[in-house]
Write a protein that holds these residues in place. Structure first.
Motif, PDB file in Angstrom:
ATOM      1  N   THR A   1     -15.260 -29.724 -19.199  1.00 24.66           N
ATOM      2  CA  THR A   1     -15.641 -30.504 -20.380  1.00 24.66           C
ATOM      3  C   THR A   1     -17.146 -30.762 -20.432  1.00 24.66           C
ATOM      4  OG1 THR A   1     -15.557 -32.683 -19.368  1.00 24.66           O
ATOM      5  CG2 THR A   1     -13.472 -31.774 -20.147  1.00 24.66           C
ATOM      6  N   SER A   2     -17.642 -30.927 -21.647  1.00 23.91           N
ATOM      7  CA  SER A   2     -19.053 -31.287 -21.808  1.00 23.91           C
ATOM      8  C   SER A   2     -19.319 -32.677 -21.252  1.00 23.91           C
ATOM      9  CB  SER A   2     -19.435 -31.278 -23.291  1.00 23.91           C
ATOM     10  OG  SER A   2     -19.269 -30.008 -23.811  1.00 23.91           O
ATOM     11  N   ASP A   3     -18.293 -33.532 -21.272  1.00 21.28           N
ATOM     12  CA  ASP A   3     -18.475 -34.921 -20.841  1.00 21.28           C
ATOM     13  C   ASP A   3     -18.699 -35.050 -19.334  1.00 21.28           C
ATOM     14  OD1 ASP A   3     -17.436 -36.586 -23.437  1.00 21.28           O
ATOM     15  OD2 ASP A   3     -16.291 -34.764 -23.138  1.00 21.28           O
TER      16      ASP A   3
ATOM     17  N   TYR B   1     -15.936 -35.521 -26.665  1.00 25.12           N
ATOM     18  CA  TYR B   1     -15.960 -34.067 -26.835  1.00 25.12           C
ATOM     19  C   TYR B   1     -14.607 -33.439 -26.551  1.00 25.12           C
ATOM     20  CZ  TYR B   1     -20.950 -34.181 -27.485  1.00 25.12           C
ATOM     21  OH  TYR B   1     -22.197 -34.418 -27.979  1.00 25.12           O
ATOM     22  N   GLY B   2     -13.893 -33.961 -25.589  1.00 22.19           N
ATOM     23  CA  GLY B   2     -12.528 -33.511 -25.383  1.00 22.19           C
ATOM     24  C   GLY B   2     -12.374 -32.266 -24.549  1.00 22.19           C
ATOM     25  N   ILE B   3     -11.145 -31.764 -24.519  1.00 20.84           N
ATOM     26  CA  ILE B   3     -10.799 -30.674 -23.614  1.00 20.84           C
ATOM     27  C   ILE B   3     -10.809 -29.316 -24.310  1.00 20.84           C
ATOM     28  CG2 ILE B   3      -9.500 -32.117 -22.005  1.00 20.84           C
ATOM     29  CD1 ILE B   3      -6.958 -31.323 -23.458  1.00 20.84           C
ATOM     30  N   THR B   4     -11.260 -29.288 -25.547  1.00 22.21           N
ATOM     31  CA  THR B   4     -11.432 -28.006 -26.232  1.00 22.21           C
ATOM     32  C   THR B   4     -12.730 -28.033 -27.015  1.00 22.21           C
ATOM     33  OG1 THR B   4     -10.510 -26.482 -27.863  1.00 22.21           O
ATOM     34  CG2 THR B   4     -10.074 -28.812 -28.225  1.00 22.21           C
ATOM     35  N   CYS B   5     -13.395 -26.895 -27.056  1.00 19.24           N
ATOM     36  CA  CYS B   5     -14.574 -26.822 -27.923  1.00 19.24           C
ATOM     37  C   CYS B   5     -14.175 -26.196 -29.250  1.00 19.24           C
ATOM     38  CB  CYS B   5     -15.678 -26.018 -27.274  1.00 19.24           C
ATOM     39  SG  CYS B   5     -15.303 -24.283 -27.202  1.00 19.24           S
ATOM     40  N   ALA B   6     -12.973 -25.656 -29.318  1.00 17.96           N
ATOM     41  CA  ALA B   6     -12.512 -24.985 -30.540  1.00 17.96           C
ATOM     42  C   ALA B   6     -11.839 -25.999 -31.469  1.00 17.96           C
ATOM     43  CB  ALA B   6     -11.544 -23.865 -30.185  1.00 17.96           C
ATOM     44  N   ARG B   7     -12.519 -27.113 -31.676  1.00 23.56           N
ATOM     45  CA  ARG B   7     -11.896 -28.171 -32.477  1.00 23.56           C
ATOM     46  C   ARG B   7     -11.655 -27.729 -33.922  1.00 23.56           C
ATOM     47  NH1 ARG B   7     -15.202 -30.766 -28.753  1.00 23.56           N
ATOM     48  NH2 ARG B   7     -17.000 -30.662 -30.096  1.00 23.56           N
ATOM     49  N   PRO B   8     -12.631 -27.106 -34.600  1.00 21.28           N
ATOM     50  CA  PRO B   8     -12.306 -26.584 -35.936  1.00 21.28           C
ATOM     51  C   PRO B   8     -11.260 -25.470 -35.862  1.00 21.28           C
ATOM     52  CG  PRO B   8     -14.678 -26.702 -35.604  1.00 21.28           C
ATOM     53  CD  PRO B   8     -14.045 -26.904 -34.272  1.00 21.28           C
ATOM     54  N   GLY B   9     -11.232 -24.771 -34.719  1.00 19.42           N
ATOM     55  CA  GLY B   9     -10.268 -23.686 -34.529  1.00 19.42           C
ATOM     56  C   GLY B   9      -8.834 -24.184 -34.544  1.00 19.42           C
ATOM     57  N   TRP B  10      -8.564 -25.264 -33.831  1.00 18.83           N
ATOM     58  CA  TRP B  10      -7.210 -25.831 -33.831  1.00 18.83           C
ATOM     59  C   TRP B  10      -6.825 -26.295 -35.236  1.00 18.83           C
ATOM     60  CZ3 TRP B  10      -3.676 -25.651 -29.989  1.00 18.83           C
ATOM     61  CH2 TRP B  10      -4.121 -25.348 -28.700  1.00 18.83           C
ATOM     62  N   GLY B  11      -7.788 -26.909 -35.914  1.00 19.55           N
ATOM     63  CA  GLY B  11      -7.510 -27.364 -37.286  1.00 19.55           C
ATOM     64  C   GLY B  11      -7.230 -26.207 -38.219  1.00 19.55           C
ATOM     65  N   THR B  12      -7.955 -25.106 -38.010  1.00 20.78           N
ATOM     66  CA  THR B  12      -7.760 -23.914 -38.843  1.00 20.78           C
ATOM     67  C   THR B  12      -6.414 -23.262 -38.553  1.00 20.78           C
ATOM     68  OG1 THR B  12     -10.145 -23.525 -38.844  1.00 20.78           O
ATOM     69  CG2 THR B  12      -8.754 -21.656 -39.408  1.00 20.78           C
ATOM     70  N   LEU B  13      -6.062 -23.192 -37.271  1.00 17.24           N
ATOM     71  CA  LEU B  13      -4.813 -22.523 -36.886  1.00 17.24           C
ATOM     72  C   LEU B  13      -3.574 -23.284 -37.331  1.00 17.24           C
ATOM     73  CD1 LEU B  13      -5.621 -21.341 -33.267  1.00 17.24           C
ATOM     74  CD2 LEU B  13      -4.707 -19.897 -35.083  1.00 17.24           C
ATOM     75  N   PHE B  14      -3.671 -24.608 -37.373  1.00 20.34           N
ATOM     76  CA  PHE B  14      -2.450 -25.383 -37.609  1.00 20.34           C
ATOM     77  C   PHE B  14      -2.499 -26.242 -38.878  1.00 20.34           C
ATOM     78  CE2 PHE B  14      -2.391 -24.262 -33.108  1.00 20.34           C
ATOM     79  CZ  PHE B  14      -1.198 -23.555 -33.100  1.00 20.34           C
ATOM     80  N   GLY B  15      -3.317 -25.830 -39.832  1.00 17.04           N
ATOM     81  CA  GLY B  15      -3.135 -26.344 -41.182  1.00 17.04           C
ATOM     82  C   GLY B  15      -3.898 -27.578 -41.605  1.00 17.04           C
ATOM     83  N   LEU B  16      -4.979 -27.940 -40.892  1.00 17.65           N
ATOM     84  CA  LEU B  16      -5.766 -29.087 -41.366  1.00 17.65           C
ATOM     85  C   LEU B  16      -6.886 -28.658 -42.304  1.00 17.65           C
ATOM     86  CD1 LEU B  16      -6.186 -31.484 -38.307  1.00 17.65           C
ATOM     87  CD2 LEU B  16      -4.669 -31.707 -40.264  1.00 17.65           C
ATOM     88  N   GLY B  17      -7.238 -27.385 -42.268  1.00 20.19           N
ATOM     89  CA  GLY B  17      -8.316 -26.917 -43.132  1.00 20.19           C
ATOM     90  C   GLY B  17      -8.652 -25.472 -42.821  1.00 20.19           C
ATOM     91  N   GLU B  18      -9.864 -25.075 -43.206  1.00 21.71           N
ATOM     92  CA  GLU B  18     -10.313 -23.704 -42.965  1.00 21.71           C
ATOM     93  C   GLU B  18     -11.701 -23.725 -42.336  1.00 21.71           C
ATOM     94  OE1 GLU B  18      -9.406 -20.720 -46.212  1.00 21.71           O
ATOM     95  OE2 GLU B  18      -9.111 -22.603 -47.263  1.00 21.71           O
ATOM     96  N   LEU B  19     -12.011 -22.659 -41.610  1.00 22.27           N
ATOM     97  CA  LEU B  19     -13.319 -22.565 -40.970  1.00 22.27           C
ATOM     98  C   LEU B  19     -14.399 -22.311 -42.024  1.00 22.27           C
ATOM     99  CD1 LEU B  19     -14.382 -22.612 -38.011  1.00 22.27           C
ATOM    100  CD2 LEU B  19     -14.520 -20.131 -38.167  1.00 22.27           C
ATOM    101  N   ALA B  20     -15.518 -23.016 -41.877  1.00 26.54           N
ATOM    102  CA  ALA B  20     -16.615 -22.899 -42.837  1.00 26.54           C
ATOM    103  C   ALA B  20     -17.769 -22.101 -42.247  1.00 26.54           C
ATOM    104  CB  ALA B  20     -17.108 -24.289 -43.220  1.00 26.54           C
ATOM    105  N   ARG B  21     -18.713 -21.767 -43.079  1.00 24.86           N
ATOM    106  CA  ARG B  21     -19.929 -21.059 -42.635  1.00 24.86           C
ATOM    107  C   ARG B  21     -20.657 -21.853 -41.558  1.00 24.86           C
ATOM    108  NH1 ARG B  21     -23.575 -17.190 -44.575  1.00 24.86           N
ATOM    109  NH2 ARG B  21     -22.188 -16.671 -46.287  1.00 24.86           N
TER     110      ARG B  21
ATOM    111  N   THR C   1     -12.271 -32.562 -35.492  1.00 20.82           N
ATOM    112  CA  THR C   1     -10.847 -32.466 -35.226  1.00 20.82           C
ATOM    113  C   THR C   1     -10.723 -32.521 -33.710  1.00 20.82           C
ATOM    114  OG1 THR C   1     -11.252 -30.107 -35.608  1.00 20.82           O
ATOM    115  CG2 THR C   1      -9.827 -31.229 -37.165  1.00 20.82           C
ATOM    116  N   ALA C   2      -9.629 -33.017 -33.217  1.00 19.99           N
ATOM    117  CA  ALA C   2      -9.435 -33.098 -31.773  1.00 19.99           C
ATOM    118  C   ALA C   2      -7.974 -32.812 -31.476  1.00 19.99           C
ATOM    119  CB  ALA C   2      -9.829 -34.483 -31.278  1.00 19.99           C
ATOM    120  N   ILE C   3      -7.668 -32.607 -30.206  1.00 22.88           N
ATOM    121  CA  ILE C   3      -6.272 -32.302 -29.869  1.00 22.88           C
ATOM    122  C   ILE C   3      -5.765 -33.224 -28.769  1.00 22.88           C
ATOM    123  CG2 ILE C   3      -6.463 -29.869 -30.521  1.00 22.88           C
ATOM    124  CD1 ILE C   3      -6.440 -29.275 -27.434  1.00 22.88           C
TER     125      ILE C   3
END
Lengths: 507, 91
Positions: free
Chosen positions: A207-209, A304-324, A340-342
């Motif tokens: 983790t970053s923390d 920061y949490g245990i994933t850096c792919a926070r927008p990734g989880w949101g994109t994969l499971f329906g909270l939104g889409e990845l932006a530029r 987003t966090a998990i």
């Protein structure tokens, strides 16, 4: 999505007829008919995030961002360093310049950069100058165990109470967890899963923390646990262990103040994002305590949490889409969220599918964020691709350009189609500015909520067809949607702030 | 705001109904069409004007007055002039 029978939901039915989009709201009140108790229990209603009619649901693990799972690798979050492309000497020089530019701004009483702005910024997240990667009082004081597992030692568990743990169907549990998360400060949740060879790769190795030597590992054990040598971060050594049997993942998002986002940069703008960072830690420990209280495991991080792919989880499971910008754009609040966090748990939960609201497609041609970015950090190419930030794209505004970028320091994985972000360039602007900024989020076409009905109209069209995307970008500029003028930033101190709309505007 | 807009629509409809019934007032199809478009555009403008102010977007608010508010007023004026000139021509 799990269900006992194949059913056409009311929403899908309306979409199929093609009249939902035309706004015949009265037709949408047709009650859903259940034929037996299995259908009632298996009802997917309330499982998927409540989205507007123009949001289309896609197939499981097939988001609008294409992913090459074979190339995806777990990230060393503990080595995250956007300034790591510079020599140590130049990093120290920049840090000194940051302190100097901050002092200069404070002495000049610049708008949004006065002492009270700086104090608001610090107090919103509860941190001052110690430890740039340990955010908020909770994360600082909880230690690795509290950070990862929550307040386990002070929670009354079902065992202590002498009662069996809570049992519910995955759908019931999903509805329960949405209510809990929203009560505890999140704006929306969706549900994912740890899947070998795909989503498991989105969990960091560290983790970053707490730095690179506090490892995140999966083991065949019954209970999650922590080994910690109690050294201060980033020297902390040990491991955070996730039991392999814990597969359910709750993905949640924390909003940030729209008003502060509109202030562009300065300490007052950062106060909005900092408060949301603190809320992230607060929501994390509260919900972990809730899950322990009903007899289940819960693992997550703090800020920061245990994933850096926070927008990734949101994109994969329906909270939104990845932006530029490498952020998540949600159908309702766009990018006006801090993160987003998990949370990983053994509570049985269903999974939710990715969505298509037309926003990722919109980013192909819009470029508003890339044009306004003062450091050139946002990729200007039209289409996303399986690429890293180019090594010669040093960018940045520090006067100490990197000889060569090290995209691996900010997880610039080429395993998914995106517009790569140059974290070094972004961070370099913060360094000379003395504070982070909200230029990109504040410029985004989707950063509007629904106070004006025109936004609902535009989002509905964007979700249906991409033909008008360039027109809407031009209109956004023509109507002057932008950040607040700098001279107005400090008006905030003398204004009334609506408490009743807190969940809407503050997170 | 929507409550006030609802009241205005209600009283306007009532007034129109009264004119139709007691003054043998009538409108041609294109007067109806121009009037309804103008009124819809006016309400759209009002909502988005106040909505934009709530979103901290004063420039967008004033742009709505210009881009949709002005055509709304023009359309309503055209509709009104068509009716009054037609009535005058008859009498």
């Amino acid at each position: 999505m799990n269900s006992f029978h194949s059913m056409v939901s009311r929403r899908d039915f309306m979409k199929g007829l093609g009249i939902a989009g035309a706004g015949f709201g009265s037709a949408a009140v047709i009650p859903r008919v259940f034929h037996d108790m299995d259908e009632v229990i298996g009802s997917p209603q309330g499982v998927h995030p409540k989205n507007p009619w123009w949001v289309k649901e896609r197939d499981f693990l097939n988001p609008t961002t294409e992913i090459d799972w074979a190339r995806m690798q777990r990230f060393e979050g503990g080595k995250y360093n956007p300034m790591g492309s510079l020599t140590l000497e130049n990093q120290q020089k920049i840090n000194a310049e940051t302190s100097a530019s901050r002092k200069k701004a404070l002495l000049e009483n610049a708008p949004g950069k006065t002492l009270r702005d700086f104090s608001l910024n610090m107090s919103a997240v509860g941190y001052a100058t110690t430890g740039p990667w340990i955010w908020g009082p909770y994360v600082k004081r909880a230690g690795v165990k509290g950070y990862f597992l929550g307040e386990q030692d002070s929670i009354m568990t079902p065992e202590m109470l002498g009662v069996p743990r809570w049992e519910g169907t995955p759908e019931e549990n999903a509805r329960m967890m949405r209510s809990v998360f929203q009560f505890m400060g999140a704006s929306e949740v969706s549900f994912g899963q740890i899947i070998e060879d795909s989503t498991k790769k989105l969990i960091n190795l560290s983790t970053s923390d707490y730095g690179p030597d506090m490892r995140i590992v999966f083991e065949d054990v019954n209970k999650a646990y922590v080994v910690d040598d109690n050294r201060p971060p980033p020297l902390t050594t040990g491991k955070m262990v996730i039991p392999n049997r814990c597969k359910s993942v709750i993905v949640f998002k924390i909003r940030q103040s729209q008003e502060m986002t509109k202030k562009g940069n300065g300490f007052i703008a950062r106060a909005g994002s900092n408060k949301a960072y603190d809320q992230l830690a607060i929501t994390n420990y509260r919900v972990k305590a809730f899950l322990n209280g009903i007899g289940y495991e819960a693992m997550s991080g703090g800020t920061y949490g245990i994933t850096c792919a926070r927008p990734g989880w949101g994109t994969l499971f329906g909270l939104g889409e990845l932006a530029r910008t490498q952020q998540l754009i949600a159908p309702t609040e766009g990018p006006v969220m801090r993160s987003t966090a998990i949370m990983i748990t053994d509570l049985p939960l269903p999974v939710t599918n990715p969505i298509d609201a037309g926003t990722n497609k919109f980013c192909h041609t819009c470029l508003k964020c890339a044009q306004i970015c003062p450091s050139g950090a946002i990729y200007m190419g039209k289409d996303p691709d399986f690429i890293q930030t180019p090594l010669d794209h040093t960018g940045g505004v520090t006067g100490y350009p990197a000889d060569q970028l090290k995209p691996e320091l900010f997880n610039n994985s080429p395993a998914y189609k995106r517009w790569p972000l140059n974290h070094f360039a972004c961070r370099s602007y913060w360094a000379i500015n003395g504070a982070s900024d909200n230029w990109c989020i504040g410029a985004c076409v989707f950063n509007k909520f629904d106070d004006s009905t025109v936004h609902t109209l535009v989002k509905g069209v964007v979700g249906t067809t991409s033909v008008f995307n360039s027109f809407f970008t031009n209109m956004d500029q023509a109507f002057g949607y932008a950040h607040q003028p700098e001279e107005d930033w400090d008006n905030w101190w003398d204004e009334e702030h609506a408490v009743t709309s807190m969940p809407f505007t503050n997170y | 705001m929507w409550f006030i807009i609802g009241l205005i629509i209600g009283f306007s409809a009532l007034g129109l109904f009264w004119l139709f019934k007691n003054k043998k007032f009538n409108l041609t199809w294109y007067e109806w069409m121009i009037g309804i478009i103008g009124l819809s555009l006016l309400f759209f403008t009002i909502q988005n004007f106040f909505g934009s102010l709530a979103e901290f977007e004063p420039k967008a608010a004033y742009m709505f007055l210009l881009v949709t508010g002005l055509p709304a007023v023009i359309l309503l004026a055209i509709s009104w002039q068509l009716v009054t000139r037609r009535i005058k021509a008859k009498s």
